[in-house]
Design an enzyme around this catalytic site. Structure first.
Site, PDB file in Angstrom:
ATOM      1  CD  GLU A  38      37.581  37.114  44.295  1.00 28.09           C
ATOM      2  OE1 GLU A  38      38.174  37.768  43.408  1.00 28.09           O
ATOM      3  OE2 GLU A  38      38.150  36.226  44.982  1.00 28.09           O
ATOM      4  CD  GLN A  39      41.951  40.993  44.327  1.00 26.84           C
ATOM      5  OE1 GLN A  39      42.380  42.020  44.844  1.00 26.84           O
ATOM      6  NE2 GLN A  39      42.741  40.118  43.730  1.00 26.84           N
ATOM      7  NE  ARG A 113      42.184  27.576  36.836  1.00 33.09           N
ATOM      8  CZ  ARG A 113      42.862  27.040  37.857  1.00 33.09           C
ATOM      9  NH1 ARG A 113      42.467  27.248  39.095  1.00 33.09           N
ATOM     10  NH2 ARG A 113      43.922  26.304  37.637  1.00 33.09           N
ATOM     11  CE1 TYR A 222      42.840  20.038  30.686  1.00 31.48           C
ATOM     12  CE2 TYR A 222      45.137  19.352  30.792  1.00 31.48           C
ATOM     13  CZ  TYR A 222      44.107  20.181  31.195  1.00 31.48           C
ATOM     14  OH  TYR A 222      44.370  21.178  32.111  1.00 31.48           O
ATOM     15  CG  ASP A 300      48.104  28.525  44.460  1.00 26.80           C
ATOM     16  OD1 ASP A 300      48.398  27.333  44.650  1.00 26.80           O
ATOM     17  OD2 ASP A 300      47.758  28.970  43.352  1.00 26.80           O
TER      18      ASP A 300
END
Length: 402
Positions: A38-39, A113, A222, A300
């Site tokens: 992970e960068q 998230r 929400y 993605d």
């Protein structure tokens, strides 16, 4: 390249977001190890809320993530609640509390998230995640691959999984730079923000996913974080705005201006948002292949989609579950396993890309006969049943079904 001492493939995952972390968790569950590069120097709170539909929830439950989200994820009682932009009149609403579990065996949840990333990361074996590792390129070398990083280091792997997003560095190893379809700007930008629950109007604190739809715009809200905050995400014409970044921000005044003339209650909700994020939505045509030899794409990087069906994260999680099973079933021939993964996933994700793309036009109709016909259709619709092909799907049990 020499195989790993255990005889199992050396698996490198590029990207430590939801898709990359879920891949590591499902690989571990299948008896395979990997390294996630992970960068970012740390896994931090990025983004805002998302909706977890049953097709994602049933998979997250199998890696223990739903237990870790208890008290943080909000089970939604109402979903697909469409409201008219000018006066908030409810056009249609779905009783998720009664129907969702009965139809699909799981509830639908709203979650921040950051909470989801933390819950999935907890299922990743200690030491598997390497931070501050920005992959700049991947090269296929015989049956394996080499990953090059910004610090000059090179790592060999038998399998490389590009879970590094819409700007994927791994994609070139699959398609070749000259064959990549460039991402284009969609003409739509998104605003995101959270409002502390104590500052939000009553209607926004309910355990409901609400969509306000109107000319050229729509806004979704929400509750998240155990109902301690309300998540907002809104879509508007981008104009000349082309920044595609989770870290880009706007002013509340800009956000409010986009919804001038809308129901005053909605304006009041937006007014209490902190500094909103703002990013341009990129548009990319579906790919016809994701894999080349020992390299494949996920999430993605493979199938970026507009967020109008709330399936971006869910499809990354489905990818992770199917990919882990394919590699576990055929660890001696990773290239064949990756081809099988692609065959089992590409039709479903392409269909979701297409329906998500089409939804922008439907949500943003100007007032007039076409809008009136849409509103009448919404009143008689049952989106929970109509989208059963999304929610009933179990990626591990029936991966080829679309």
């Amino acid at each position: 390249m020499a195989p790993s001492p255990s005889g199992t493939p050396r698996i490198a995952v590029v990207g430590g977001g939801i898709g990359g972390l879920a891949t590591a968790a499902f690989l571990d569950r299948a008896g395979l190890s990997c390294t996630v590069h992970e960068q970012a120097p740390a896994i931090t709170e990025v983004g805002a809320g998302l909706v977890l539909a049953p097709n994602a929830v049933r998979l997250l439950r199998r890696i223990g993530a739903m237990d870790r989200l208890r008290g943080r994820a909000v089970p939604l009682d109402v979903g697909w609640e469409f409201r008219r932009w000018a006066d908030g009149r409810v056009l249609s609403a779905e009783n998720l509390a009664e129907a969702c579990e009965r139809l699909y065996g799981e509830r639908t949840y709203a979650v921040h998230r950051a909470d989801l990333v933390a819950a999935v990361a907890a299922a990743v074996p200690p030491g598997a995640l390497r931070l501050g590792r920005r992959c700049t390129s991947v090269s296929v070398r015989g049956d394996g691959a080499e990953l090059r990083f910004a610090d000059g280091s090179v790592v060999g792997a038998d399998v490389v999984i590009g879970a590094d997003g819409v700007h994927s560095a791994v994609r070139a190893a699959v398609l070749g730079t000259e064959q990549q379809t460039p991402a284009t700007y969609s003409g739509i930008c998104a605003f995101r923000a959270t409002v502390p629950a104590e500052r939000a109007p009553d209607f926004a604190r309910r355990p409901a996913q609400t969509l306000w739809i109107g000319p050229g715009h729509h806004l979704v809200h929400y509750p998240v974080s155990g109902r301690r905050a309300v998540n907002l995400v809104a879509f508007a014409p981008a104009g000349d705005y082309t920044v595609e970044s989770w870290s880009a921000t706007a002013d509340v005044e800009e956000f409010l201006a986009e919804f001038a003339g809308w129901d005053p209650r909605l304006q009041d909700l937006v007014r209490h948002a902190g500094r909103p994020g703002r990013w341009a939505l990129l548009d990319r045509a579906p790919l016809t292949r994701w894999s080349r030899g020992p390299v494949t794409l996920l999430g993605d990087a493979a199938h970026p989609m507009f967020p109008f069906f709330a399936q971006g994260a869910a499809q990354s999680i489905e990818d992770a579950a199917v990919l882990a099973r394919c590699l576990a079933d055929d660890p001696g021939d990773p290239a064949a396993a990756l081809r099988r993964y692609e065959r089992q996933r590409i039709a479903r994700t392409t269909r979701l890309q297409e329906v998500s793309h089409a939804r922008a036009h439907v949500n943003h109709l100007p007032d007039g006969p076409e809008q009136e016909a849409r509103d009448a259709a919404l009143a008689g619709a049952d989106p929970l049943v109509a989208n059963g092909w999304i929610y009933a799907h179990d990626a591990e049990a029936d991966p080829a079904a679309v």
